[in-house]
Design a protein around this motif. Structure first.
Motif, short mmCIF file in Angstrom:
data_model
loop_
_atom_site.label_atom_id
_atom_site.label_comp_id
_atom_site.label_asym_id
_atom_site.label_seq_id
_atom_site.Cartn_x
_atom_site.Cartn_y
_atom_site.Cartn_z
N VAL A 75 0.74 -1.30 -0.18
CA VAL A 75 0.08 0.10 -0.04
C VAL A 75 1.01 1.25 -0.13
O VAL A 75 0.46 2.36 -0.54
CB VAL A 75 -0.95 0.09 1.08
CG1 VAL A 75 -2.04 -1.13 1.02
CG2 VAL A 75 -0.41 -0.07 2.46
N CYS A 76 2.01 1.09 0.42
CA CYS A 76 2.81 2.21 0.48
C CYS A 76 4.06 1.95 0.68
O CYS A 76 4.66 0.89 1.33
CB CYS A 76 2.42 3.52 1.30
SG CYS A 76 2.60 3.07 2.96
N HIS A 77 5.18 2.89 0.39
CA HIS A 77 6.69 2.48 0.56
C HIS A 77 7.58 1.61 0.28
O HIS A 77 8.39 0.95 0.48
CB HIS A 77 6.98 2.87 2.26
CG HIS A 77 6.23 4.08 3.04
ND1 HIS A 77 6.16 4.10 4.32
CD2 HIS A 77 6.03 5.24 2.64
CE1 HIS A 77 5.69 5.15 4.45
NE2 HIS A 77 5.63 5.85 3.41
N GLY A 78 6.78 1.11 -0.78
CA GLY A 78 7.57 -0.17 -1.40
C GLY A 78 8.73 0.36 -2.36
O GLY A 78 8.76 1.27 -2.87
N PHE A 79 9.69 -0.77 -2.22
CA PHE A 79 11.19 -0.44 -3.09
C PHE A 79 10.60 -0.75 -4.49
O PHE A 79 10.22 -1.68 -4.87
CB PHE A 79 11.99 -1.35 -2.50
CG PHE A 79 12.75 -0.96 -1.15
CD1 PHE A 79 12.19 -0.27 -0.34
CD2 PHE A 79 13.70 -1.84 -0.82
CE1 PHE A 79 12.96 0.30 0.90
CE2 PHE A 79 14.46 -1.41 0.33
CZ PHE A 79 13.79 -0.43 1.30
N PRO A 80 11.30 0.04 -5.52
CA PRO A 80 11.31 -0.17 -6.71
C PRO A 80 12.09 -1.42 -7.12
O PRO A 80 13.04 -1.59 -6.26
CB PRO A 80 12.08 1.06 -7.33
CG PRO A 80 11.97 1.96 -6.41
CD PRO A 80 11.78 1.65 -4.98
N ARG A 81 11.54 -2.07 -7.96
CA ARG A 81 12.13 -3.59 -8.24
C ARG A 81 12.55 -3.85 -9.75
O ARG A 81 11.64 -3.17 -10.46
CB ARG A 81 11.11 -4.80 -7.57
CG ARG A 81 10.85 -4.62 -6.18
CD ARG A 81 9.85 -5.49 -5.82
NE ARG A 81 10.13 -7.06 -6.02
CZ ARG A 81 9.17 -7.88 -6.42
NH1 ARG A 81 8.01 -7.77 -6.26
NH2 ARG A 81 9.79 -9.22 -6.52
N ASP A 82 13.44 -4.61 -9.88
CA ASP A 82 13.68 -4.98 -11.22
C ASP A 82 12.86 -6.26 -11.62
O ASP A 82 13.51 -7.07 -12.34
CB ASP A 82 15.18 -5.47 -11.25
CG ASP A 82 15.83 -5.62 -12.82
OD1 ASP A 82 14.71 -4.76 -13.73
OD2 ASP A 82 16.74 -5.99 -12.97
N VAL A 83 11.54 -6.00 -11.63
CA VAL A 83 10.66 -6.94 -11.81
C VAL A 83 9.32 -6.42 -12.90
O VAL A 83 9.06 -5.24 -12.71
CB VAL A 83 9.68 -7.70 -10.55
CG1 VAL A 83 8.69 -8.72 -11.12
CG2 VAL A 83 10.92 -8.31 -9.74
N PRO A 84 9.41 -6.91 -14.06
CA PRO A 84 8.30 -6.32 -15.09
C PRO A 84 7.07 -6.27 -14.51
O PRO A 84 6.65 -7.25 -14.12
CB PRO A 84 8.55 -7.38 -16.16
CG PRO A 84 9.80 -8.10 -16.06
CD PRO A 84 10.22 -8.21 -14.74
N LEU A 85 6.46 -4.85 -14.69
CA LEU A 85 4.97 -5.12 -14.40
C LEU A 85 4.19 -5.90 -15.38
O LEU A 85 4.44 -6.19 -16.57
CB LEU A 85 4.57 -3.75 -14.33
CG LEU A 85 5.17 -2.68 -13.21
CD1 LEU A 85 4.77 -1.14 -13.59
CD2 LEU A 85 4.77 -3.05 -11.94
N ARG A 86 3.05 -6.52 -14.74
CA ARG A 86 2.30 -7.26 -15.51
C ARG A 86 0.68 -6.69 -15.89
O ARG A 86 0.33 -5.91 -14.92
CB ARG A 86 2.00 -8.71 -14.83
CG ARG A 86 3.43 -9.36 -14.61
CD ARG A 86 3.02 -10.54 -13.76
NE ARG A 86 2.59 -10.34 -12.33
CZ ARG A 86 1.93 -11.22 -11.54
NH1 ARG A 86 1.84 -12.35 -11.86
NH2 ARG A 86 1.51 -10.75 -10.42
N GLY A 217 12.03 -3.07 6.41
CA GLY A 217 11.77 -1.84 7.38
C GLY A 217 11.04 -0.72 6.83
O GLY A 217 10.57 0.10 7.44
N TRP A 218 10.52 -0.73 5.59
CA TRP A 218 9.85 0.17 4.90
C TRP A 218 8.42 -0.33 4.16
O TRP A 218 7.40 0.25 4.22
CB TRP A 218 10.46 0.71 3.59
CG TRP A 218 11.54 1.64 4.07
CD1 TRP A 218 13.06 1.23 4.52
CD2 TRP A 218 11.57 3.02 4.60
NE1 TRP A 218 13.75 2.37 4.95
CE2 TRP A 218 13.00 3.44 5.01
CE3 TRP A 218 10.60 4.18 4.55
CZ2 TRP A 218 13.24 4.75 5.46
CZ3 TRP A 218 10.76 5.27 4.97
CH2 TRP A 218 11.90 5.79 5.26
#
Length: 247
Positions: A75-86, A217-218
């Motif tokens: 819902v918030c504070h997620g880390f950007p990831r090197d995973v393709p959005l679907r 922690g985020w």
């Protein structure tokens, strides 16, 4: 203590807000299935720096990225990831630009390609609640009026509000007084005065509003795996009514 801004200081925040708004527009153009949130994060940092601003979130309490990128049940504070959005996912991109020492903050939830009707409804309701809250951000109103307006939409549309995360004052610092809750009783709370600059940033979820924090922690995600949406603007309380600084 609340830091009341002069008209000139509000204009400085508006300039930072234009950077944020422009970056969101460009992200909306680039966001499609196959793109990664890490790619979007790198773009956002480069965009802000090209505008003479810096990403205020990067380094804040050791946060390592220029944006927060929250997908699905995050819902918030997620880390950007090197995973393709679907196709069919939703992602919230949250960013704060610091331009010449003044900050502006905005989050937006985006559809990745075509999404299910129930998610379209979630996004529409959350965005509508944001603007209902903004309409109450007028001098002479109270903080409870903002929360009550947002809460009324959630109750009518049968969504839960994640109350663990709230809006806040903003200016020279990312988080200032006052705290801006997204639930409340009309006519209650601190009176809104000209010169206040605040964020309003409701999070609606399709399930229960309880959250857990990942080991980093985020990253905040729903306890039950339900999905959430968030929309946020930075708003100035002026004699002429609320003014959105990040639109």
């Amino acid at each position: 203590m609340i830091q009341y801004k002069t008209n000139d200081e509000i204009e400085q925040i508006r300039k930072a807000g234009r950077v944020v708004a422009g970056c969101h527009r460009e992200i909306a153009r680039r966001l499609q299935p196959g793109v990664t949130t890490l790619e979007l994060d790198r773009f956002a940092e480069a965009y802000m720096r090209a505008c003479g601003a810096k990403p205020a979130q990067k380094g804040y309490k050791s946060y390592p990225y220029a944006t927060c990128a929250s997908v699905g049940d995050v819902v918030c504070h997620g880390f950007p990831r090197d995973v393709p959005l679907r196709e069919g996912e939703i992602v919230t991109i949250d960013m704060v630009a610091d331009l010449d020492g003044w900050m502006a903050d905005s989050a937006w939830t985006y559809a990745v390609g075509r999404i299910a009707p129930d998610l379209e409804r979630l996004l529409k309701a959350t965005k509508y609640a944001l603007y209902q809250g903004i309409a109450q951000a007028a001098a002479g109103k109270r903080l409870g009026d903002i929360g009550a307006a947002v809460q009324a939409v959630a109750e009518r549309e049968r969504y839960a509000i994640v109350e663990a995360f709230i809006g806040h004052g903003i200016g020279r610092r990312m988080h200032e007084d006052p705290q801006v809750h997204h639930t409340g009783k009309a006519g209650s709370g601190k009176k809104l005065r000209e010169g206040m600059v605040i964020t309003i940033e409701p999070i609606f979820v399709t399930g229960q509003p309880h959250i857990t924090i990942d080991a980093d922690g985020w990253t905040a995600r729903t306890f039950d795996g339900s999905w959430g949406a968030q929309f946020e603007h930075t708003v100035a309380v002026t004699s002429g009514g609320p003014v959105i600084l990040t639109e």
